[in-house]
Design an enzyme around this catalytic site. Structure first.
Site, short mmCIF file in Angstrom:
data_model
loop_
_atom_site.label_atom_id
_atom_site.label_comp_id
_atom_site.label_asym_id
_atom_site.label_seq_id
_atom_site.Cartn_x
_atom_site.Cartn_y
_atom_site.Cartn_z
N LEU A 164 10.38 -20.63 -5.01
CA LEU A 164 9.45 -19.66 -4.43
C LEU A 164 8.08 -19.76 -5.10
O LEU A 164 8.00 -19.72 -6.33
CB LEU A 164 10.00 -18.23 -4.61
CG LEU A 164 9.06 -17.09 -4.24
CD1 LEU A 164 8.77 -17.07 -2.74
CD2 LEU A 164 9.65 -15.74 -4.65
N ASP A 166 0.84 -1.22 0.00
CA ASP A 166 0.00 0.00 0.00
C ASP A 166 0.86 1.26 0.00
O ASP A 166 1.98 1.26 0.53
CB ASP A 166 -0.92 -0.03 1.23
CG ASP A 166 -2.07 0.95 1.10
OD1 ASP A 166 -2.34 1.42 -0.02
OD2 ASP A 166 -2.71 1.23 2.13
N HIS A 222 2.48 3.55 -9.11
CA HIS A 222 2.24 2.12 -9.33
C HIS A 222 3.43 1.47 -10.05
O HIS A 222 3.81 0.34 -9.75
CB HIS A 222 0.95 1.90 -10.11
CG HIS A 222 -0.28 2.30 -9.34
ND1 HIS A 222 -0.48 1.92 -8.03
CD2 HIS A 222 -1.37 3.05 -9.68
CE1 HIS A 222 -1.64 2.42 -7.60
NE2 HIS A 222 -2.18 3.12 -8.58
C1 IPE Z 1 -5.38 -2.68 -0.33
O1 IPE Z 1 -5.03 -1.35 -0.48
C2 IPE Z 1 -5.34 -3.38 -1.63
C3 IPE Z 1 -4.02 -3.50 -2.26
C4 IPE Z 1 -2.88 -3.14 -1.75
C5 IPE Z 1 -4.04 -4.10 -3.55
P1 IPE Z 1 -6.14 -0.20 -0.63
O2 IPE Z 1 -5.41 1.07 -0.73
O3 IPE Z 1 -7.07 -0.53 -1.73
O4 IPE Z 1 -6.91 -0.34 0.75
P2 IPE Z 1 -7.77 0.71 1.56
O5 IPE Z 1 -8.70 1.34 0.57
O6 IPE Z 1 -6.83 1.70 2.16
O7 IPE Z 1 -8.45 -0.09 2.61
C1 IPE Z 2 -1.52 0.32 -3.43
O1 IPE Z 2 -1.29 1.69 -3.45
C2 IPE Z 2 -1.74 -0.23 -4.82
C3 IPE Z 2 -3.12 -0.65 -5.11
C4 IPE Z 2 -4.11 -0.63 -4.26
C5 IPE Z 2 -3.38 -1.12 -6.44
P1 IPE Z 2 -2.50 2.72 -3.43
O2 IPE Z 2 -2.88 3.04 -4.84
O3 IPE Z 2 -3.60 2.23 -2.58
O4 IPE Z 2 -1.80 3.96 -2.77
P2 IPE Z 2 -2.46 5.00 -1.75
O5 IPE Z 2 -3.06 4.22 -0.63
O6 IPE Z 2 -3.49 5.76 -2.53
O7 IPE Z 2 -1.31 5.85 -1.29
MG MG Z 3 -4.06 2.45 -0.60
#
Ligand code: IPE
Ligand code: IPE
Ligand code: MG
Length: 250
Positions: free
Chosen positions: A133, A22, A39
């Site tokens: 792995l 995240d 990303h």
């Molecule tokens: C969780 O992250 C999903 C992934 C890392 C793929 P999100 O950014 O979507 O989660 P929330 O919205 O903070 O719960």
């Molecule tokens: C995690 O990073 C990747 C996915 C959920 C695909 P985020 O896109 O959720 O990044 P934040 O939480 O907005 O910083």
């Molecule tokens: Mg996020």
């Protein structure tokens, strides 16, 4: 603790690590970049951690790459993530094979665009000989959806007379989940500081050790990964027993 005891403790590595990658968006935002740049940097960080797990001989790594809730993000971001995933799948399969990595996926893959789904299953098939792995990408994954699908399958098999009600136990339920071939994660890591599971592996994490770091995922280097491992090694895993029972098993 003696040096030998410390070394022994340090040699305890988790068998299965599950990571909520995240913070890509916030990482990009603080640098004045687009979310997609975040990303992309996230993919680079993931590739490095996959390599490192192979070197450390950690046999199972599960990465939360796209949740069932992420489908509700703006369509350009969803499309961008799907094309990033497609690019990764088409570029990386040779290096996965070379490094003994077998790719797996969990989640409602039928919701993925056909091109992505085909590329995904082709890489899973091509890499299935890898034993160093087991890398699992949680894609279009939501634990409640996974459990619901498992319940539907179990009910269907009971209805068809393939299993009887008294055969339903915890092992059988585990065997109907997408993770049926894997041990439960013993370490769960979440980057970017959020203290929530976000619908990830709700059944499988029942006794996992939890580790949350404020570091955004693109900055999660080998050094940050080591910190999580050291933290894990310092935990006493009691599984409901007393400390005394763990120290002096009968
Ligand atoms: C969780 O992250 C999903 C992934 C890392 C793929 P999100 O950014 O979507 O989660 P929330 O919205 O903070 O719960
Ligand atoms: C995690 O990073 C990747 C996915 C959920 C695909 P985020 O896109 O959720 O990044 P934040 O939480 O907005 O910083
Ligand atoms: Mg996020």
């Amino acid at each position: 603790m003696t040096n030998a005891a410390i070394n022994e403790k340090l040699s305890i590595l988790p068998k299965h690590i599950a990571i909520v990658m995240d913070g890509n968006g916030r990482w990009a935002n603080q640098k004045g970049l687009s979310r997609m740049e975040g990303h992309k940097a996230g993919v680079d960080a993931a590739l490095e951690i996959v390599k490192y797990c192979g070197e450390l001989k950690i046999p199972y790594l599960t990465l939360y790459a796209f949740s069932s809730e992420n489908w509700h993000r703006p369509s350009e971001e969803v499309l961008g993530l799907m094309s990033l995933l497609y690019g990764y799948l088409t570029k990386e399969s040779d290096s996965l094979i070379k490094n003994g990595v077998s790719l797996h996926t969990i989640g409602a893959s039928d919701r993925l665009p056909e091109l992505v789904r085909k590329a995904l299953f082709s890489v899973c098939e091509k890499t299935k000989g890898g034993t160093r792995l087991h890398l699992t990408l949680a894609l279009s994954y939501g634990a409640r959806n996974e459990i619901t699908r498992a319940v539907q399958k179990i009910a269907g098999d009971v209805q068809d007379g393939l299993i009887s009600l008294d055969k339903i136990d915890e092992t059988l339920v585990s065997d109907y989940l997408d993770t049926k071939q894997m041990p439960d994660p013993d370490l769960w890591i979440r980057t970017s500081g959020e203290m929530r599971l976000s619908n990830f592996l709700l059944w499988q994490l029942s006794y996992a050790e939890l580790y949350v770091t404020p570091v955004y995922w693109p900055d999660f280097t080998r050094i940050e990964f080591d910190k999580a491992l050291y933290d894990f090694q310092a935990r006493e895993r009691r599984f409901g027993l007393t400390s005394e029972q763990i120290v002096n098993p009968s």
